[in-house]
Design a protein around this motif. Structure first.
Motif, PDB file in Angstrom:
ATOM      1  N   PHE A  43       0.813  -1.225   0.000  1.00 53.51           N
ATOM      2  CA  PHE A  43       0.000   0.000   0.000  1.00 53.51           C
ATOM      3  C   PHE A  43       0.847   1.277   0.000  1.00 53.51           C
ATOM      4  CE2 PHE A  43      -2.971  -3.162   1.850  1.00 53.51           C
ATOM      5  CZ  PHE A  43      -3.868  -3.148   0.796  1.00 53.51           C
ATOM      6  N   HIS A  44       1.974   1.249   0.747  1.00 54.74           N
ATOM      7  CA  HIS A  44       2.792   2.464   0.779  1.00 54.74           C
ATOM      8  C   HIS A  44       3.635   2.595  -0.479  1.00 54.74           C
ATOM      9  CE1 HIS A  44       2.835   2.818   5.474  1.00 54.74           C
ATOM     10  NE2 HIS A  44       1.654   2.454   5.006  1.00 54.74           N
ATOM     11  N   GLN A  45       4.327   1.493  -0.831  1.00 57.72           N
ATOM     12  CA  GLN A  45       5.389   1.640  -1.821  1.00 57.72           C
ATOM     13  C   GLN A  45       4.963   1.302  -3.238  1.00 57.72           C
ATOM     14  OE1 GLN A  45       8.651  -0.490  -0.078  1.00 57.72           O
ATOM     15  NE2 GLN A  45       8.598   0.849   1.689  1.00 57.72           N
ATOM     16  N   LEU A  46       4.126   0.265  -3.425  1.00 55.55           N
ATOM     17  CA  LEU A  46       3.740  -0.108  -4.784  1.00 55.55           C
ATOM     18  C   LEU A  46       2.539   0.686  -5.260  1.00 55.55           C
ATOM     19  CD1 LEU A  46       4.296  -3.972  -4.567  1.00 55.55           C
ATOM     20  CD2 LEU A  46       5.766  -2.250  -5.603  1.00 55.55           C
ATOM     21  N   LEU A  47       1.483   0.735  -4.433  1.00 57.18           N
ATOM     22  CA  LEU A  47       0.253   1.393  -4.878  1.00 57.18           C
ATOM     23  C   LEU A  47       0.207   2.883  -4.541  1.00 57.18           C
ATOM     24  CD1 LEU A  47      -2.327  -1.370  -3.882  1.00 57.18           C
ATOM     25  CD2 LEU A  47      -1.513  -0.830  -6.154  1.00 57.18           C
TER      26      LEU A  47
END
Lengths: 264, 169
Positions: free
Chosen positions: B41-45
């Motif tokens: 949720f933080h880094q990819l999306l």
């Protein structure tokens, strides 16, 4: 503010001069390792490699391109901080320098040194909570006050702070992971909890820097620097946690029930 | 020697290490969900970040503590599994229950207290965040319920198993 142009003329001679203590540290270690290997069990090659890498990581922060750019670029400064305050101490702890010193000394000198290591001041100084305060507390002060900006105006202050960062990192690492003789031992639980608190404080500071750049640092550099500190710190902490757990795993192996040794 | 030979199938000591099986699962579950949250949720999306504008000082402190703890818990939890394994005491069903409990409780805490009460960050900054909140928290609640069922079942099995051993002796 940026004073690295001062030594431009004699830069190479100056760099050689700065490099000298690091070269000496490597040579002395190599000599001690080879001399004591004749008298005792052979000194492991892996430890020697850890030492050389550790000293090189330290030297990078004082001499060469990273050291020069660190004055003007906060991201590079933070890379240096990771090397000096976290990676180099870990590598040097893995090189077991105190064990080597004790091997190299004669019995009488070694006893004196051991007695000094067992003393009360060193008990206080090597307590995990104390070393965490020195280590993470020190960088909190450095980046949340004017100290970071002032440091670049005074060479001596710059030097003292960098030496402090290294030694605080080293003390912190030896208070968590016992590779050299550790006369003042604390329980795994105590070290685990202190390590978690210290990691948390380190993580909080890196996020704080991300949003509140230290005085004189552009926001873009602070953001990259903060992220570098956060994820780089996590990576090195991974090794610290792994080593602490590994030592617990080895020490708490189930022993033969007939011996009646209880372990948890 | 004997213990090494039947190392793979013999978990006879598992009834003696019920709580260690449970705790290693809980620790690993916490770490896993926290890692999943950060990585996906933080880094990819980029749905939300570790430092949202709405973050308060309390949010910074709680996040820092939680992150450090979960990082430690992931690694420490796996070392506990290795320890159970060498004692012939690893019980997958119990451990899985612990993992669901640790992961589920964290997700529920994150989804209700951190997102809704403290309003540190939201799952995603869109108009109908309610759907995301419902999915997030229902998944969390299901994890906790599954965990409870596994933990009670293994608890009963261990009582029966211990009884059987006592009868045989």
């Amino acid at each position: 503010m940026n004073n690295n142009h001062i030594h431009h003329g004699s830069e190479q001679a100056y760099d050689l001069f700065l490099l000298f203590p690091f070269l000496a540290a490597i040579i002395i270690y190599l000599l001690a390792a080879s001399i004591t290997s004749c008298r005792y069990r052979k000194w492991p090659l892996s430890r020697t490699i850890f030492w050389i890498l550790g000293i090189l990581c330290t030297a990078l922060v004082f001499v060469g391109p990273i050291a020069n750019r660190a004055h003007s670029d906060f991201t590079v400064h933070m890379l240096g901080h990771l090397f000096l305050g976290m990676l180099a101490p870990l590598l040097i702890v893995l090189a077991a320098p105190m064990t080597l010193v004790l091997r190299a000394l004669n019995v009488k000198q070694a006893r004196l040194l051991t007695r000094a290591l067992k003393s009360r001041p060193l008990r206080i100084l090597s307590d995990p909570i104390m070393t965490s305060l020195l280590n993470v507390g020190g960088v909190w002060i450095l980046y949340t006050t004017n100290l970071y900006a002032i440091m670049h105006d005074y060479f001596l202050l710059y030097f003292v702070i960098h030496v402090h960062v290294f030694f605080a990192g080293y003390l912190f690492t030896i208070s968590i992971i016992y590779i050299d003789p550790a006369p003042h031992r604390s329980s795994y639980l105590y070290r685990a909890i202190t390590l978690i608190m210290a990691l948390a404080a380190h993580g909080m500071l890196s996020k704080y820097i991300y949003a509140n750049p230290p005085a004189g640092v552009p926001a873009a550099q602070a953001e990259i620097g903060g992220m570098l500190m956060y994820y780089g710190g996590d990576l090195i902490d991974l090794f610290l946690i792994f080593l602490l757990c590994l030592q617990w795993y080895r020490e708490s192996r189930p022993r033969d029930i007939s011996q009646g040794t209880e372990n948890a | 020697m004997a213990s090494e030979m039947n190392h793979n199938q013999d978990f006879s000591a598992r009834f003696d290490y019920l709580s260690r099986n449970l705790w290693s699962g809980i620790l690993f579950g916490l770490g896993l969900v926290a890692f999943f949250d950060e990585a996906v949720f933080h880094q990819l999306l980029h749905w939300h970040h570790f430092y949202d504008k709405s973050t308060t000082e309390i949010g910074l402190v709680s996040d820092g503590l939680f992150h450090a703890f979960s990082w430690f818990a992931t690694i420490g939890g796996l070392f506990l599994v290795a320890d159970l394994n060498r004692r012939n005491a690893f019980w997958f069903k119990r451990w899985w229950g612990g993992m669901m409990l640790g992961g589920g409780i964290f997700q529920l805490y994150d989804g209700t207290i951190q997102h809704k009460i403290m309003r540190i960050h939201q799952i995603r900054y869109v108009e109908n965040v309610l759907i995301y909140d419902l999915v997030w928290n229902i998944v969390a609640a299901l994890m906790v319920l599954t965990a409870m069922s596994l933990i009670f079942r293994t608890g009963r099995e261990s009582k029966r198993g211990n009884g059987k051993i006592a009868n045989e002796q």
